[in-house]
Write an enzyme that holds these catalytic residues in place. Structure first.
Site, PDB file in Angstrom:
ATOM      1  N   GLU A   1       0.841  -1.207   0.000  1.00  0.00           N
ATOM      2  CA  GLU A   1       0.000   0.000   0.000  1.00  0.00           C
ATOM      3  C   GLU A   1       0.873   1.253   0.000  1.00  0.00           C
ATOM      4  OE1 GLU A   1      -2.997   0.298  -0.797  1.00  0.00           O
ATOM      5  OE2 GLU A   1      -3.393  -1.848  -0.813  1.00  0.00           O
TER       6      GLU A   1
ATOM      7  N   ASP B   1     -17.104  32.217  13.135  1.00  0.00           N
ATOM      8  CA  ASP B   1     -15.658  32.396  13.032  1.00  0.00           C
ATOM      9  C   ASP B   1     -15.226  33.464  14.040  1.00  0.00           C
ATOM     10  OD1 ASP B   1     -13.137  31.834  11.518  1.00  0.00           O
ATOM     11  OD2 ASP B   1     -13.243  33.995  11.206  1.00  0.00           O
TER      12      ASP B   1
ATOM     13  N   GLY C   1     -10.150  23.448  13.020  1.00  0.00           N
ATOM     14  CA  GLY C   1      -9.777  22.857  11.743  1.00  0.00           C
ATOM     15  C   GLY C   1      -8.512  22.031  11.864  1.00  0.00           C
TER      16      GLY C   1
ATOM     17  N   LYS D   1      -9.128  12.187   7.892  1.00  0.00           N
ATOM     18  CA  LYS D   1      -9.806  11.078   7.246  1.00  0.00           C
ATOM     19  C   LYS D   1     -11.279  11.369   6.985  1.00  0.00           C
ATOM     20  CE  LYS D   1      -6.728   7.619   9.300  1.00  0.00           C
ATOM     21  NZ  LYS D   1      -6.624   6.403  10.144  1.00  0.00           N
TER      22      LYS D   1
END
Length: 666
Positions: free
Chosen positions: A177, A406, A497, A503
């Protein structure tokens, strides 16, 4: 004089000791596997003796050919690559007595491979016990890092640490992989070069690299394939015209590959590029034994690994061989109709802007790198989509309000999105609250806005904001933590973030409250990580959905030009990092708060699992909304919907939903 009862024992041990000096009968890997290899219950659907599929045989022959030094395999899932590697490990240990090293992307991958694949093989392949004295023993010769055989050693390493490529000398090196490895291992070089160094000095060095590809332009296996002297695809002879061609996915407009009618996967056939014949999977399986690997220049490889030029003359094998296009359709264990079903499901998600399933289909089923043109979003393109509805007015399809917040050093910015069926959504407000987030005033303003601001729905009812995700990065981290902890029950979340190799959009959670003893508080605030690259990819894809429907993003004509500039303020770029080249979103202007707020709203959408909500969920939301008596000011237990007198507003522009028929391929 030796007593007779001891003679068999002495003969047994003497024979075992001299076995390492014996010369076995010449045998290639495919022949060895046919005689000795076995599929273990832990790693196979059926426990049984192994018989190589036709498209695997030439690969096995090349791996065991001493004239070939490098073998690369760009593949999909479910084509038996792991079993081929296991067979090679057993072959080189038992038949060739050669030192080997196998790298997995990380230590955890190595541990799982050893426990679920390698150790069952060593247990079930009977001849391995002849050369592995430490079988099933707790011994230094039998660990997760190394297996010592009679006459050779197998090293097992994770690929992330540079030290794992040092202090070993081997004849055969495997990289499993490859695309999951870091492209630059701790700034010491790429993993292929580091592994190849371990074979320098070997009489017959061998390097085997295999992987499912990932991102176009950043795929390590694609780079390896490009370096090969020759690249081969498996060709079958068409049952109608006897012309050789590979099995391919093709495409909607391509005159070859998979085709089906009326969206029915059961009608799938493969279209011959030469005569136009349509063959079923059963037809392919009748002729697959006569298949062969073939390169673009006509060079072929037979099942036993013999290379021939276009005239049929036997030639010397290249030193570096690559196999490409080895994908799921060649496997007899996978039904062609199931491949089509997988595509249709992935394509349906792609129509809503969620490309994750389609990307997985391209990578793991077709065995190809994902290629997507991700460019900077055009400001004018978004502005042209603006619709004549007022802010704080929720068009008919909007049923649930979510806010992304934000934080800046002198203000808080909020973007509120109204969500409907299929995650179609409308911007219904953009607010800026000026003030120092280290002080209470600006947070009091935010509280009043989030919990007490009514939004008029086109039906006449009133909606309130259901949940908010607040950015905790910057200089006001603890203020955000305190606010999220205070209003956790009202669905206020602290987010941060994480733009690395995340993933998922919802990329994990950690408790961040610590008491004076340094212990994590049991009921402390949770920090939720946002996979920003994935979230921004989703937003970008949704911005390019051409017509209203699932995933479509609506914008009010009352939004400022600055809002639209912020929504187009980032682009995908490739940068060199400590781990090698990485593709990520980067700002092209200083202010992108509207874009960031939308990212946090998308995380909240993912956290609430809105994309998977059944029609019944939205029916109930709509029914509750429509059933509220006009003029009522009482809040319900779920503060999503509250009835109120209708305020005359411009109606939302509604466009008929239409979609292309992607399933008809004939």
């Amino acid at each position: 004089m030796l007593a007779p009862q001891y003679r068999p024992i002495i003969a047994h041990h003497l024979g075992r000791g001299l076995a390492g000096f014996g010369t076995p009968e010449p045998m290639n890997l495919e022949e060895w596997a046919a005689e000795h290899f076995y599929l273990s219950a832990e790693s196979s659907y059926v426990e049984q003796a192994w018989s190589a599929w036709p498209f695997q045989r030439a690969i096995l022959a090349c791996i065991s050919n001493d004239a070939i030094r490098e073998v690369d395999l760009q593949k999909s899932a479910r084509v038996g690559y792991t079993k081929m590697i296991l067979a090679a490990v057993g072959y080189f240990a038992h038949h060739r007595r050669r030192n080997q090293a196998l790298w997995q992307p990380a230590d955890d991958d190595r541990d799982e491979f050893v426990k679920t694949e390698l150790e069952p093989m060593l247990r079930d392949v009977a001849v391995m016990r002849e050369i592995f004295p430490a079988f099933l023993a707790r011994h230094k010769d039998n660990t997760l890092q190394a297996k010592k055989f009679l006459g050779s050693m197998l090293h097992l390493r994770g690929g992330k640490a540079a030290k794992n490529y040092r202090r070993i000398s081997v004849d055969v090196a495997y990289l499993d992989e490859l695309d999951a490895f870091d492209s630059d291992v701790e700034k010491e070089g790429d993993p292929v070069t580091l592994a190849a160094k371990r074979t320098e000095g070997a009489t017959f060095p061998k390097l085997v690299c295999g992987s499912t590809p990932k991102l176009k332009g950043l795929s390590l296996i694609e780079r390896r394939v490009e370096l090969a002297e020759k690249r081969f695809r498996y060709h079958i002879a068409c049952p109608e015209c006897d012309t050789f061609h590979p099995i391919t996915w093709g495409g909607k407009e391509e005159a070859h590959g998979f085709k089906w009618t009326n969206g029915d996967p059961e009608t799938v056939r493969h279209l011959c590029p030469h005569c136009g014949a349509l063959i079923q999977q059963a037809d392919y399986l009748r002729v697959w034994e006569q298949g062969r690997y073939q390169s673009d220049d006509g060079t072929t490889i037979s099942h036993d690994g013999v290379f021939r030029n276009v005239k049929g003359k036997v030639i010397r094998p290249p030193r570096h061989v690559a196999f490409v296009g080895v994908w799921t359709a060649y496997s007899p264990a996978v039904d062609w109709a199931d491949i089509v079903r997988e595509f249709l499901a992935a394509n349906e998600k792609a129509q809503t802007g969620d490309m994750s399933k389609l990307k997985a289909f391209v990578n793991t089923t077709r065995g190809e790198a994902w290629e997507q043109e991700v460019e900077r979003t055009d400001v004018d393109e978004i502005k042209q989509r603006a619709e004549p509805y007022a802010l704080r007015w929720v068009p008919l399809g909007g049923l649930l309000l979510l806010a992304g917040v934000d934080t800046q050093d002198n203000r808080l910015e909020v973007v509120v999105w109204a969500y409907g069926r299929g995650c179609e959504k409308w911007v219904v407000d953009h607010q800026v609250f000026f003030g120092n987030p280290a002080q209470d005033k600006v947070w009091d303003d935010l509280t009043e806005y989030l919990f007490d601001t009514p939004f008029t729905h086109e039906s006449g009812a009133t909606l309130y904001i259901e949940g908010a995700a607040i950015d905790s990065r910057g200089h006001n981290t603890h203020a955000v933590y305190a606010y999220a902890a205070k209003y956790a029950r009202r669905k206020v979340f602290a987010v941060a973030g994480r733009p690395g190799r995340e993933k998922h959009i919802k990329d994990g959670v950690a408790k961040v409250d610590i008491d004076w003893r340094g212990r994590v508080k049991r009921n402390g605030v949770q920090l939720w990580h946002v996979g920003t690259n994935h979230a921004k990819d989703l937003i970008y894809n949704r911005l390019h959905i051409p017509r209203p429907g699932p995933g479509y993003m609506h914008f009010s004509h009352e939004l400022s030009d600055e809002f639209f500039r912020q929504m187009a303020g980032e682009q995908r770029t490739t940068k060199m990092t400590a781990r090698g080249e990485e593709s990520k979103w980067s700002a092209t202007r200083k202010r992108v708060e509207a874009w960031d707020c939308t990212v946090y709203a998308v995380w909240l959408e993912t956290h609430l699992d809105l994309a998977r909500k059944a029609a019944k969920y939205w029916d109930q939301m709509e029914q509750r909304l429509m059933s509220q008596p006009t003029g009522s000011s009482a809040r319900t237990a779920t503060p999503s919907v509250v009835a109120a007198p209708a305020t005359p507003r411009p109606p939302a522009r509604r466009t008929a939903i239409a979609s292309d028929d992607w399933s008809s391929r004939l």
